[in-house]
Write a protein that holds these residues in place. Structure first.
Motif: not given
Length: 253
Positions: A78-83, A120-126, A170-173
């Protein structure tokens, strides 16, 4: 010696073939869905069952719990992070007739439902929710998948997220953030310790100020402590009253 007629032997062979085709043994963990002339007449088993050759056809369905690996899915939170997320689904058939009649391949269908629901569910979560509230995500996945597979006679027992792969940057951050948080807590703990020590020293100073004799007792206790060790230093007590007298004398002079 008399021989049986050929017809009798032929009939006996046919009976044996009929019995071999008609008698089926169904294990405890399976059920046999029986179709008679194309129409389902129900599920039979476990144990010994009899079917009519040519007229009846059976389809075996396992009732054991199936462990289904959901392939890795690319998800944008939801917060535009690709995982990349994968999961495992545990389910079993509770209605063999529905599992055969209502869907062509319940294993494949359940796998596809699990993949689309996971995205769908993971895309709706931050991202923070995805990392810290896995139990909540698991329960939501189970509820949705179970509701969609219920018409097929499939019961979803559990869904578990296995792995969440984050981009290297993102891991480093996150690692830098965690290190900064640890340093912040360490400084707060150190400052809190200094504050508590200062409070205790202030209380001790107030007590000593109210009872001047307490200073003498502490002075003598310190001399006693030093004397317990084999030290070469010789310490002579110096009266504090003399110090005060000399201080007053200097101010008046």
């Amino acid at each position: 010696m008399e021989f049986l007629p050929i017809n009798t032997i032929f009939i006996a062979i046919l009976i044996l073939i009929f019995l071999a085709s008609a008698i089926k043994v169904i294990p405890e963990y399976e059920r046999a869905v029986v179709f008679r002339l194309g129409r389902v007449i129900g599920a039979k088993g476990p144990g010994l069952i009899i079917v009519i050759p040519i007229i009846d056809r059976i389809v075996r369905v396992s009732l054991r719990t199936v462990t289904l690996d959901v392939p890795t899915q690319d998800v944008i939170t939801k917060d535009n992070v690709s995982v990349q997320v994968d999961a495992v689904v545990y389910f079993r058939v509770v209605d063999p007739v529905k599992a055969i009649v209502e869907v062509e391949d319940y294993l494949y269908a359940t796998s596809q439902i699990a993949q689309t629901t996971l995205r769908s569910v993971c895309g709706e979560a931050e991202l923070d929710e995805l990392l810290s509230q896995r139990e909540k995500i698991n329960m939501k996945l189970q509820e949705i998948i179970d509701r969609q597979t219920d018409p097929w006679g499939v019961k979803v027992i559990a869904v578990e997220l296995k792995k969440i792969d984050l981009p290297e940057e993102l891991r480093k951050a996150i690692a830098r953030q965690a290190e900064a948080e640890r340093e912040r807590r360490a400084k707060i703990i150190s400052a809190e310790a200094e504050y508590q020590a200062a409070q205790k020293l202030l209380e001790a100073a107030r007590i000593l100020a109210q009872e001047p004799i307490a200073i003498q007792l502490r002075y003598l206790e310190t001399l006693h402590t030093i004397g317990l060790h084999n030290a070469k230093t010789v310490i002579f007590p110096f009266p504090l009253e003399l110090v005060e007298f000399m201080k007053r004398k200097g101010e008046t002079g």
